[in-house]
Design a protein around this motif. Structure first.
Motif, PDB file in Angstrom:
ATOM      1  N   LEU A   1       0.825  -1.203   0.000  1.00  0.00           N
ATOM      2  CA  LEU A   1       0.000   0.000   0.000  1.00  0.00           C
ATOM      3  C   LEU A   1       0.861   1.256   0.000  1.00  0.00           C
ATOM      4  O   LEU A   1       0.527   2.247  -0.660  1.00  0.00           O
ATOM      5  CB  LEU A   1      -0.934  -0.016   1.211  1.00  0.00           C
ATOM      6  N   ALA A   2       1.982   1.231   0.726  1.00  0.00           N
ATOM      7  CA  ALA A   2       2.861   2.400   0.756  1.00  0.00           C
ATOM      8  C   ALA A   2       3.438   2.675  -0.633  1.00  0.00           C
ATOM      9  O   ALA A   2       3.495   3.833  -1.084  1.00  0.00           O
ATOM     10  CB  ALA A   2       3.986   2.173   1.766  1.00  0.00           C
TER      11      ALA A   2
ATOM     12  N   PHE B   1       2.136   1.856  -3.520  1.00  0.00           N
ATOM     13  CA  PHE B   1       1.115   2.318  -4.454  1.00  0.00           C
ATOM     14  C   PHE B   1       0.546   3.679  -4.076  1.00  0.00           C
ATOM     15  O   PHE B   1       0.029   4.390  -4.938  1.00  0.00           O
ATOM     16  CB  PHE B   1       0.027   1.256  -4.581  1.00  0.00           C
ATOM     17  N   ARG B   2       0.636   4.071  -2.822  1.00  0.00           N
ATOM     18  CA  ARG B   2       0.260   5.445  -2.469  1.00  0.00           C
ATOM     19  C   ARG B   2       1.204   6.440  -3.148  1.00  0.00           C
ATOM     20  O   ARG B   2       0.773   7.482  -3.648  1.00  0.00           O
ATOM     21  CB  ARG B   2       0.285   5.625  -0.947  1.00  0.00           C
ATOM     22  N   GLU B   3       2.488   6.104  -3.150  1.00  0.00           N
ATOM     23  CA  GLU B   3       3.452   6.965  -3.836  1.00  0.00           C
ATOM     24  C   GLU B   3       3.152   7.025  -5.331  1.00  0.00           C
ATOM     25  O   GLU B   3       3.246   8.090  -5.957  1.00  0.00           O
ATOM     26  CB  GLU B   3       4.874   6.451  -3.602  1.00  0.00           C
ATOM     27  N   LEU B   4       2.781   5.877  -5.899  1.00  0.00           N
ATOM     28  CA  LEU B   4       2.447   5.837  -7.322  1.00  0.00           C
ATOM     29  C   LEU B   4       1.226   6.703  -7.608  1.00  0.00           C
ATOM     30  O   LEU B   4       1.181   7.439  -8.610  1.00  0.00           O
ATOM     31  CB  LEU B   4       2.195   4.393  -7.750  1.00  0.00           C
ATOM     32  N   THR B   5       0.231   6.638  -6.740  1.00  0.00           N
ATOM     33  CA  THR B   5      -0.980   7.446  -6.914  1.00  0.00           C
ATOM     34  C   THR B   5      -0.637   8.927  -6.936  1.00  0.00           C
ATOM     35  O   THR B   5      -1.098   9.682  -7.819  1.00  0.00           O
ATOM     36  CB  THR B   5      -1.982   7.160  -5.782  1.00  0.00           C
ATOM     37  N   ALA B   6       0.162   9.352  -5.984  1.00  0.00           N
ATOM     38  CA  ALA B   6       0.536  10.772  -5.920  1.00  0.00           C
ATOM     39  C   ALA B   6       1.285  11.192  -7.192  1.00  0.00           C
ATOM     40  O   ALA B   6       1.040  12.276  -7.747  1.00  0.00           O
ATOM     41  CB  ALA B   6       1.394  11.020  -4.683  1.00  0.00           C
TER      42      ALA B   6
ATOM     43  N   ASP C   1      -6.794   7.596  -1.490  1.00  0.00           N
ATOM     44  CA  ASP C   1      -5.470   7.005  -1.686  1.00  0.00           C
ATOM     45  C   ASP C   1      -5.500   5.512  -1.381  1.00  0.00           C
ATOM     46  O   ASP C   1      -4.874   4.712  -2.086  1.00  0.00           O
ATOM     47  CB  ASP C   1      -4.441   7.686  -0.782  1.00  0.00           C
ATOM     48  N   LEU C   2      -6.220   5.116  -0.339  1.00  0.00           N
ATOM     49  CA  LEU C   2      -6.294   3.710   0.041  1.00  0.00           C
ATOM     50  C   LEU C   2      -7.036   2.907  -1.027  1.00  0.00           C
ATOM     51  O   LEU C   2      -6.612   1.798  -1.391  1.00  0.00           O
ATOM     52  CB  LEU C   2      -6.986   3.548   1.393  1.00  0.00           C
ATOM     53  N   ASP C   3      -8.134   3.452  -1.538  1.00  0.00           N
ATOM     54  CA  ASP C   3      -8.900   2.728  -2.554  1.00  0.00           C
ATOM     55  C   ASP C   3      -8.108   2.594  -3.854  1.00  0.00           C
ATOM     56  O   ASP C   3      -8.150   1.552  -4.518  1.00  0.00           O
ATOM     57  CB  ASP C   3     -10.232   3.431  -2.821  1.00  0.00           C
TER      58      ASP C   3
ATOM     59  N   SER D   1      -5.464  -0.009  -3.247  1.00  0.00           N
ATOM     60  CA  SER D   1      -6.086  -1.328  -3.237  1.00  0.00           C
ATOM     61  C   SER D   1      -6.338  -1.816  -4.662  1.00  0.00           C
ATOM     62  O   SER D   1      -6.193  -3.010  -4.955  1.00  0.00           O
ATOM     63  CB  SER D   1      -7.406  -1.282  -2.459  1.00  0.00           C
ATOM     64  N   TYR D   2      -6.710  -0.904  -5.538  1.00  0.00           N
ATOM     65  CA  TYR D   2      -6.969  -1.260  -6.932  1.00  0.00           C
ATOM     66  C   TYR D   2      -5.677  -1.740  -7.603  1.00  0.00           C
ATOM     67  O   TYR D   2      -5.654  -2.755  -8.308  1.00  0.00           O
ATOM     68  CB  TYR D   2      -7.525  -0.053  -7.686  1.00  0.00           C
ATOM     69  N   TYR D   3      -4.591  -1.012  -7.382  1.00  0.00           N
ATOM     70  CA  TYR D   3      -3.309  -1.449  -7.932  1.00  0.00           C
ATOM     71  C   TYR D   3      -2.926  -2.833  -7.430  1.00  0.00           C
ATOM     72  O   TYR D   3      -2.401  -3.654  -8.178  1.00  0.00           O
ATOM     73  CB  TYR D   3      -2.195  -0.477  -7.542  1.00  0.00           C
ATOM     74  N   VAL D   4      -3.176  -3.066  -6.148  1.00  0.00           N
ATOM     75  CA  VAL D   4      -2.781  -4.354  -5.549  1.00  0.00           C
ATOM     76  C   VAL D   4      -3.464  -5.508  -6.261  1.00  0.00           C
ATOM     77  O   VAL D   4      -2.827  -6.501  -6.625  1.00  0.00           O
ATOM     78  CB  VAL D   4      -3.085  -4.375  -4.037  1.00  0.00           C
TER      79      VAL D   4
END
Length: 423
Positions: free
Chosen positions: A209-210, A212-217, A243-245, A248-251
């Motif tokens: 999650l950490a 992919f949060r960076e990826l989202t940003a 950010d969490l959702d 989660s989608y990336y995961v």
């Protein structure tokens, strides 16, 4: 069936990760349950009780009735300790929440975010790239000098490269993603897991999650036209994904998009080695490849189960299941059901029809099914014509799991023909 295995003991396989490392024993247990207790109550120390459903017709009926049978709150089989930890996270709004955790109407609108990326038009646009990657990995086999661990050196990397390229991740991050996804699905396997506790499993999720949060940003600040950008900037009911959702989608895309396909590719080659007549048949008639790919998917059934929870009191094959009780849908069992498949324990490269359940059914039908099929076909279309001979070069080994898995080792010895010059 060995005389010493009781129906109760057979039911324990679902909560015994090591049971999935012995396919002969596993399928003996599943066949016994199909015959004598197709809706079987399982109570095993360390797990919350559930009903195991082993017949194809019952799995299909439950999959298609998503109003009665819910994914929440228990979409997959976990230990009671992990179930409790995940429930706490959900209550705090901090837990992983992917498509497999959702029910309609939320599931329908969130699934639509990435659906266009996996439709036939998108797959046609991706096909040349997938074929090039398949050729690259078969060429790599030639460089190994006639022997390799096909599961570790080919099958696990090829679909990972495809799905992470689709997301738009840099190739330098692929090894990290491979390690994290294997730790996520391999929590019950000594060779794959980070550690044996619920806290270790939570730590793997936190690391994913950490990342992919960076990826989202990054994709929100600068979209790059890839699937990650689509997810990062999606809006559901007029609001951006949290950010969490988004993470989660990336995961679910990154993990389900490669572990299941790599298991099928490795298991498909092992099946052809053990059934050399089918390999010769496929060489003689390459037009069978689409059917052979479906048979590989049925044969391996890389997703071992999903869980559903009854929204009301109901019955399955005459067995009462109360509101709030969970059922386990056994895909390896459904895909060997004697009522549906002629000679289900024979690998048949031309099996038709093939009504396997490996991708599920109904609203939760696998989002990436078309991509998985294309990857399998492309790899074997490149490999089969070039294989002069192939044999096992040691004992295969399977991942200990209760959810997703397949071969983790497939040592082979082979001779490859040179690749024909491209026109």
């Amino acid at each position: 069936m060995t005389a010493t295995l009781s129906v109760e003991e057979a039911g324990h396989v679902f909560a015994t990760p090591a049971a999935y490392t012995d396919e002969t024993r596993l399928h003996e247990a599943l066949a016994l349950l199909r015959r004598e207790s197709p809706v079987h109550r399982v109570e095993v120390p360390g797990y919350n009780p559930f009903w195991a459903v082993t017949r194809h017709a019952d799995v299909l009926e439950i999959e298609r009735n998503n109003a009665l049978w819910l994914s929440a709150p228990r979409p997959v089989l976990r230990s009671a300790e992990i179930d409790a930890r995940l429930a706490e996270q959900r209550a705090r709004g901090t837990g992983l929440k992917t498509l497999v955790h959702m029910d309609d109407p939320e599931h329908r609108v969130v699934r639509a975010v990435a659906a266009d990326w996996f439709r036939p038009r998108a797959m046609r646009a991706l096909e040349v790239r997938v074929r090039d990657l398949a050729r690259r990995y078969v060429d790599g086999m030639a460089a190994h000098g006639g022997a390799c661990d096909f599961a570790r050196q080919v099958a696990v990397h090829y679909p990972l490269y495809v799905i992470l390229s689709l997301l738009g991740l840099p190739e330098s991050d692929f090894p990290r993603m491979l390690r994290l996804t294997q730790e996520l699905f391999g929590q019950d396997d000594d060779d794959k897991r980070r550690g044996g506790t619920a806290a270790d499993h939570t730590a793997v999720l936190a690391d994913l999650l950490a990342y992919f949060r960076e990826l989202t940003a990054a994709r929100r600040a600068r979209p790059t036209g890839d699937l990650a950008s689509e997810i990062a900037n999606a809006r559901v009911d007029g609001r951006p994904l949290s950010d969490l959702d988004a993470a989660s989608y990336y995961v679910i895309i990154a993990t389900a998009g490669h572990d299941t396909t790599s298991s099928t590719i490795a298991g498909g080659l092992e099946a052809l080695i053990r059934h050399p007549g089918e390999l010769r048949r496929l060489r003689r008639d390459p037009g069978l490849l689409p059917l052979a790919a479906e048979e590989m998917i049925r044969w391996v059934s890389p997703v071992k189960e999903f869980m559903r929870t009854a929204a009301a009191d109901t019955h399955v094959r005459g067995t009462p299941v109360g509101e709030g009780e969970s059922v386990l849908l056994s895909y390896p069992s459904a895909n060997r059901d004697e009522e549906v498949f002629a000679e289900p324990f024979r690998f048949d490269a031309g099996r038709d029809p093939n009504r396997h359940m490996a991708f599920g059914s109904g609203v939760h039908f696998c989002l990436g099914a078309a991509l998985a099929r294309m990857e399998i076909r492309a790899l074997f279309a490149e490999l089969v014509p070039r294989l002069e001979n192939v044999e096992l070069d040691g004992d295969p080994a399977w991942v200990a799991t209760t959810f997703v898995g397949g071969l983790k080792q497939l040592p082979i010895r082979y001779t490859l023909r040179d690749r024909p010059a491209r026109e």
